[in-house]
Design a protein around this motif. Sequence first.
Motif, PDB file in Angstrom:
ATOM      1  N   ILE A   1       0.847  -1.190   0.000  1.00 42.06           N
ATOM      2  CA  ILE A   1       0.000   0.000   0.000  1.00 42.06           C
ATOM      3  C   ILE A   1       0.886   1.245   0.000  1.00 42.06           C
ATOM      4  N   ARG A   2       0.791   2.024  -1.049  1.00 38.94           N
ATOM      5  CA  ARG A   2       1.592   3.239  -1.154  1.00 38.94           C
ATOM      6  C   ARG A   2       0.935   4.355  -0.354  1.00 38.94           C
ATOM      7  N   LEU A   3       1.693   4.952   0.550  1.00 40.70           N
ATOM      8  CA  LEU A   3       1.182   6.023   1.409  1.00 40.70           C
ATOM      9  C   LEU A   3       1.503   7.376   0.795  1.00 40.70           C
ATOM     10  N   ARG A   4       0.452   8.208   0.612  1.00 42.84           N
ATOM     11  CA  ARG A   4       0.639   9.561   0.079  1.00 42.84           C
ATOM     12  C   ARG A   4       0.054  10.546   1.092  1.00 42.84           C
ATOM     13  N   ARG A   5       0.910  11.347   1.683  1.00 46.62           N
ATOM     14  CA  ARG A   5       0.483  12.267   2.727  1.00 46.62           C
ATOM     15  C   ARG A   5       0.418  13.685   2.178  1.00 46.62           C
ATOM     16  N   HIS A   6      -0.665  14.379   2.501  1.00 49.99           N
ATOM     17  CA  HIS A   6      -0.874  15.754   2.064  1.00 49.99           C
ATOM     18  C   HIS A   6      -1.079  16.627   3.300  1.00 49.99           C
ATOM     19  N   GLY A   7      -0.287  17.676   3.440  1.00 49.99           N
ATOM     20  CA  GLY A   7      -0.359  18.501   4.630  1.00 49.99           C
ATOM     21  C   GLY A   7       0.440  17.874   5.763  1.00 49.99           C
ATOM     22  N   ARG A   8       0.291  18.411   6.953  1.00 47.38           N
ATOM     23  CA  ARG A   8       1.052  17.902   8.093  1.00 47.38           C
ATOM     24  C   ARG A   8       0.197  17.880   9.348  1.00 47.38           C
ATOM     25  N   ALA A   9       0.597  17.018  10.266  1.00 47.31           N
ATOM     26  CA  ALA A   9      -0.109  16.942  11.549  1.00 47.31           C
ATOM     27  C   ALA A   9       0.183  18.200  12.358  1.00 47.31           C
ATOM     28  N   MET A  10      -0.823  18.669  13.073  1.00 44.68           N
ATOM     29  CA  MET A  10      -0.668  19.897  13.855  1.00 44.68           C
ATOM     30  C   MET A  10       0.297  19.676  15.023  1.00 44.68           C
ATOM     31  N   GLU A  11       0.886  20.761  15.478  1.00 41.95           N
ATOM     32  CA  GLU A  11       1.771  20.725  16.630  1.00 41.95           C
ATOM     33  C   GLU A  11       1.070  21.243  17.887  1.00 41.95           C
ATOM     34  N   GLU A  12       0.020  22.053  17.719  1.00 41.68           N
ATOM     35  CA  GLU A  12      -0.689  22.580  18.881  1.00 41.68           C
ATOM     36  C   GLU A  12      -1.445  21.472  19.616  1.00 41.68           C
ATOM     37  N   ARG A  13      -1.865  21.764  20.819  1.00 44.43           N
ATOM     38  CA  ARG A  13      -2.578  20.785  21.636  1.00 44.43           C
ATOM     39  C   ARG A  13      -3.947  20.492  21.030  1.00 44.43           C
TER      40      ARG A  13
ATOM     41  N   LYS B   1     -10.600  24.293  26.698  1.00 45.92           N
ATOM     42  CA  LYS B   1     -11.227  24.761  25.463  1.00 45.92           C
ATOM     43  C   LYS B   1     -10.498  25.926  24.795  1.00 45.92           C
ATOM     44  N   ASP B   2      -9.833  26.782  25.572  1.00 47.30           N
ATOM     45  CA  ASP B   2      -9.154  27.931  24.978  1.00 47.30           C
ATOM     46  C   ASP B   2      -7.779  27.581  24.424  1.00 47.30           C
ATOM     47  N   ASP B   3      -7.344  26.329  24.668  1.00 43.02           N
ATOM     48  CA  ASP B   3      -5.995  25.937  24.249  1.00 43.02           C
ATOM     49  C   ASP B   3      -6.015  24.651  23.429  1.00 43.02           C
ATOM     50  N   MET B   4      -7.163  24.348  22.819  1.00 38.10           N
ATOM     51  CA  MET B   4      -7.322  23.097  22.082  1.00 38.10           C
ATOM     52  C   MET B   4      -7.743  23.360  20.641  1.00 38.10           C
ATOM     53  N   ALA B   5      -7.353  22.439  19.778  1.00 34.77           N
ATOM     54  CA  ALA B   5      -7.802  22.485  18.386  1.00 34.77           C
ATOM     55  C   ALA B   5      -8.115  21.068  17.932  1.00 34.77           C
ATOM     56  N   ILE B   6      -9.010  20.960  16.973  1.00 28.33           N
ATOM     57  CA  ILE B   6      -9.341  19.678  16.347  1.00 28.33           C
ATOM     58  C   ILE B   6      -8.859  19.732  14.900  1.00 28.33           C
ATOM     59  N   GLN B   7      -8.088  18.735  14.502  1.00 23.41           N
ATOM     60  CA  GLN B   7      -7.609  18.685  13.118  1.00 23.41           C
ATOM     61  C   GLN B   7      -8.333  17.572  12.356  1.00 23.41           C
TER      62      GLN B   7
END
Length: 273
Positions: free
Chosen positions: A74-86, A189-195
Amino acid sequence: MTWQDGDMAFAPIGWRGWMRLIWRAPLLLLINFGCLALLCLVRLVERPLFDLRRPITPWITQFVCISSLWTMGIRLRRHGRAMEERGAIVANHASWLDIYTLNACARIYFVSKAEVARWPGIGWLARATGTVFINRRGAEARAQQHLFEERLRAGHHLLFFPEGTSTDGRRIIPFKSTLFAAFFAEDLKDDMAIQPVTVAYHAPPGTDPRFHGWWGGMPFGPHMKQMLAAPPGGAVDVTFHDPIPVAEAGNRKVLTQRAEAAVRSAHPCGTLT
């Protein structure tokens, strides 16, 4: 019969498929359980020094998953990057292969249904890599929210599947908002993000478009055998979207809707449910 019944018949493997299975299966076992032994040894040192934090072992997990996808062709193709924020990552769910696919792209901790912990092989791997196991019962919702909050405060990037079940990989079903509630704790809640992350599998040429999907009552063993015997040409695209600040969304319903819309936007069949 619908896609939910697991109505895809497994195609005959053929002699070429058996040849691939014969060399792939031992290699996959060696990679997974050899590195599992290494991970457990490293964790003996890592746990007393860092407690819930895991600065070393996720790298071992990532190596295992990249190598396992390569072994299965299975060839993996990644687009973008994982977030670094919490925060946490949410994705559509097509198969047990998602464990390898998403761990290969980011150092994360899965949230999984409790019965996975009892599965031979995969259950052991899941426990060793820090998976959070939950029961999808309303009576346990509060305890599960506390568990989520504890892991988030430790800086873990949790990953969960808001669909609540896997599909045939050719559709996205509506996201459930229940697990999003943990991100609205007052101190989070003020320091979180959903990716949001979109996972789209592409079957090897000449096979069923749902080849990689694992859903309904489909048995695990025959499906894994099909993956190990798969012809070349399979691939998976993983698209990382812009993180959504939790505070900006305002409530879990809005956050759920925005995450689902982002995931659908990059899926070839994103309008299907």
